[in-house]
Scaffold this active site. Structure first.
Site, mmCIF file in Angstrom:
data_model
loop_
_atom_site.group_PDB
_atom_site.id
_atom_site.type_symbol
_atom_site.label_atom_id
_atom_site.label_comp_id
_atom_site.label_asym_id
_atom_site.label_seq_id
_atom_site.Cartn_x
_atom_site.Cartn_y
_atom_site.Cartn_z
ATOM 1 N N LYS A 10 0.827 -1.215 0.000
ATOM 2 C CA LYS A 10 0.000 0.000 0.000
ATOM 3 C C LYS A 10 0.858 1.261 0.000
ATOM 4 O O LYS A 10 0.590 2.189 -0.737
ATOM 5 C CB LYS A 10 -0.904 0.056 1.247
ATOM 6 C CG LYS A 10 -1.871 -1.083 1.400
ATOM 7 C CD LYS A 10 -2.788 -0.863 2.594
ATOM 8 C CE LYS A 10 -2.089 -0.752 3.935
ATOM 9 N NZ LYS A 10 -1.388 -1.966 4.389
ATOM 10 N N ARG A 85 -8.871 1.302 9.356
ATOM 11 C CA ARG A 85 -8.441 -0.059 9.649
ATOM 12 C C ARG A 85 -9.453 -0.775 10.537
ATOM 13 O O ARG A 85 -9.176 -1.875 11.004
ATOM 14 C CB ARG A 85 -7.099 -0.022 10.370
ATOM 15 C CG ARG A 85 -5.918 -0.504 9.505
ATOM 16 C CD ARG A 85 -4.664 -0.092 10.229
ATOM 17 N NE ARG A 85 -3.528 -0.905 9.988
ATOM 18 C CZ ARG A 85 -2.419 -0.461 9.398
ATOM 19 N NH1 ARG A 85 -2.364 0.748 8.898
ATOM 20 N NH2 ARG A 85 -1.372 -1.237 9.304
ATOM 21 N N ARG A 124 12.093 -5.938 4.518
ATOM 22 C CA ARG A 124 11.796 -4.523 4.305
ATOM 23 C C ARG A 124 12.682 -3.651 5.195
ATOM 24 O O ARG A 124 12.953 -3.994 6.335
ATOM 25 C CB ARG A 124 10.326 -4.303 4.642
ATOM 26 C CG ARG A 124 9.870 -2.886 4.582
ATOM 27 C CD ARG A 124 8.387 -2.822 4.450
ATOM 28 N NE ARG A 124 7.692 -2.974 5.715
ATOM 29 C CZ ARG A 124 6.363 -2.839 5.830
ATOM 30 N NH1 ARG A 124 5.636 -2.580 4.780
ATOM 31 N NH2 ARG A 124 5.783 -2.983 6.998
ATOM 32 N N ARG A 157 12.209 -1.590 10.692
ATOM 33 C CA ARG A 157 11.193 -1.039 11.596
ATOM 34 C C ARG A 157 11.078 -1.939 12.818
ATOM 35 O O ARG A 157 11.077 -3.160 12.683
ATOM 36 C CB ARG A 157 9.835 -1.015 10.878
ATOM 37 C CG ARG A 157 9.549 0.287 10.179
ATOM 38 C CD ARG A 157 8.331 0.186 9.319
ATOM 39 N NE ARG A 157 7.143 -0.310 10.009
ATOM 40 C CZ ARG A 157 5.934 -0.392 9.434
ATOM 41 N NH1 ARG A 157 5.778 -0.010 8.187
ATOM 42 N NH2 ARG A 157 4.910 -0.847 10.100
ATOM 43 N N ARG A 168 0.157 -8.671 13.649
ATOM 44 C CA ARG A 168 -0.453 -7.667 12.754
ATOM 45 C C ARG A 168 -1.364 -8.331 11.728
ATOM 46 O O ARG A 168 -2.405 -7.791 11.360
ATOM 47 C CB ARG A 168 0.641 -6.826 12.089
ATOM 48 C CG ARG A 168 1.240 -5.815 13.067
ATOM 49 C CD ARG A 168 2.645 -5.385 12.684
ATOM 50 N NE ARG A 168 2.694 -4.597 11.489
ATOM 51 C CZ ARG A 168 3.801 -4.441 10.752
ATOM 52 N NH1 ARG A 168 4.929 -5.032 11.107
ATOM 53 N NH2 ARG A 168 3.761 -3.708 9.683
HETATM 54 P P1 AMP Z 1 1.682 0.554 9.032
HETATM 55 O O1 AMP Z 1 2.905 1.344 8.758
HETATM 56 O O2 AMP Z 1 0.523 0.992 8.183
HETATM 57 O O3 AMP Z 1 1.917 -0.931 8.951
HETATM 58 O O4 AMP Z 1 1.246 0.860 10.540
HETATM 59 C C1 AMP Z 1 2.135 0.591 11.625
HETATM 60 C C2 AMP Z 1 1.346 0.528 12.928
HETATM 61 O O5 AMP Z 1 0.726 1.790 13.176
HETATM 62 C C3 AMP Z 1 0.203 -0.476 12.952
HETATM 63 O O6 AMP Z 1 0.635 -1.801 13.259
HETATM 64 C C4 AMP Z 1 -0.670 0.121 14.068
HETATM 65 O O7 AMP Z 1 -0.115 -0.119 15.346
HETATM 66 C C5 AMP Z 1 -0.550 1.611 13.785
HETATM 67 N N1 AMP Z 1 -1.584 2.077 12.840
HETATM 68 C C6 AMP Z 1 -1.415 2.507 11.567
HETATM 69 N N2 AMP Z 1 -2.589 2.874 11.021
HETATM 70 C C7 AMP Z 1 -3.534 2.656 11.963
HETATM 71 C C8 AMP Z 1 -4.950 2.814 12.009
HETATM 72 N N3 AMP Z 1 -5.637 3.297 10.954
HETATM 73 N N4 AMP Z 1 -5.583 2.471 13.135
HETATM 74 C C9 AMP Z 1 -4.919 2.011 14.217
HETATM 75 N N5 AMP Z 1 -3.593 1.826 14.254
HETATM 76 C C10 AMP Z 1 -2.891 2.146 13.141
#
Ligand code: AMP
Length: 216
Positions: A10, A85, A124, A157, A168
């Site tokens: 994404k 989400r 990654r 990360r 996740r």
């Molecule tokens: P990502 O980089 O999109 O994988 O997001 C990393 C982390 O940020 C996720 O595992 C969640 O802990 C938090 N996060 C990102 N977007 C959301 C969201 N829309 N709602 C809740 N937590 C989020």
């Protein structure tokens, strides 16, 4: 809006869409990582959830995104990556976009199987300074783990370890997957095979977006 499990691609596609159409891109993960880096109140609250691979509470995310979306400069369109989400977040977004009279035009789900995700995410890497994406297989950083965009240091990360990835993915299945039905019921959902090479995924995504803009 881009939907899809962590590691589906994404973020990569969102950045390309942003560049192609010169529109803002909102990636909740990137925004939250910046808040954590700057040790803001929101960052301090979000940090624990993120490192455990859990969702940050809806109330925090909804307030954060409302504040960013409800701005005049977004009137000509924007791309959402990683938000919503959960169904509560989708409801809040729908309400906001209704108030603004900015209808959601397309929801693109990038699909990919779980084993490919784990492989992708463990390879990654991310620039700790500008957020540029790398992977050790076909887009490695410069020697010394340096970013080719800003010369920052490229790191793993903290939530990209195998154990957190599994959490996740479970969180995705239980809390985010219901959004498929949510947007299917609104005739907005389209799917793209995320196992294809990045350029092919992008072509498919653009085809969907242009079709949606033309009212197809
Ligand atoms: P990502 O980089 O999109 O994988 O997001 C990393 C982390 O940020 C996720 O595992 C969640 O802990 C938090 N996060 C990102 N977007 C959301 C969201 N829309 N709602 C809740 N937590 C989020």
């Amino acid at each position: 809006m881009l939907l899809g499990a962590p590691g589906a691609g994404k973020g990569t596609q969102a950045k390309r869409i942003k560049e192609k159409y010169a529109i803002p891109q909102f990636s909740t993960g990137d925004i939250l990582r910046e808040e954590v880096e700057n040790q803001t109140q929101l960052g301090l609250k979000a940090q624990g959830y993120m490192s455990r691979g859990q969702l940050v509470p809806d109330s925090l995310i909804i307030a954060m995104m409302r504040d960013r979306i409800d701005r005049d400069e977004n009137r000509c369109g924007f791309v959402l990556d990683g938000f919503p989400r959960s169904v509560a977040q989708a409801d809040a977004l729908e309400k906001l976009l209704d108030e603004l009279s900015w209808p959601l035009q397309a929801v693109v789900e990038i699909t990919i199987d779980n084993e490919s995700i784990v492989k992708r995410i463990t390879n990654r890497r991310i620039c700790s300074k500008c957020g540029a994406d790398y992977n050790l297989i076909d887009k490695p950083p410069l020697p010394g783990d340096l970013c080719s965009v800003c010369n920052g240091s490229v790191v793993l990360r903290p939530d990209d370890n195998e154990q957190t990835i599994r959490t996740r993915l479970d969180v995705y299945d239980t809390q985010t997957k219901p959004l498929r039905d949510y947007y299917e019921a609104r005739s907005l959902l389209r799917r793209v095979d995320g196992n294809q090479p990045v350029d092919e995924v992008f072509d498919s995504v653009i085809g969907i977006l242009e079709g949606a803009a033309a009212g197809k």
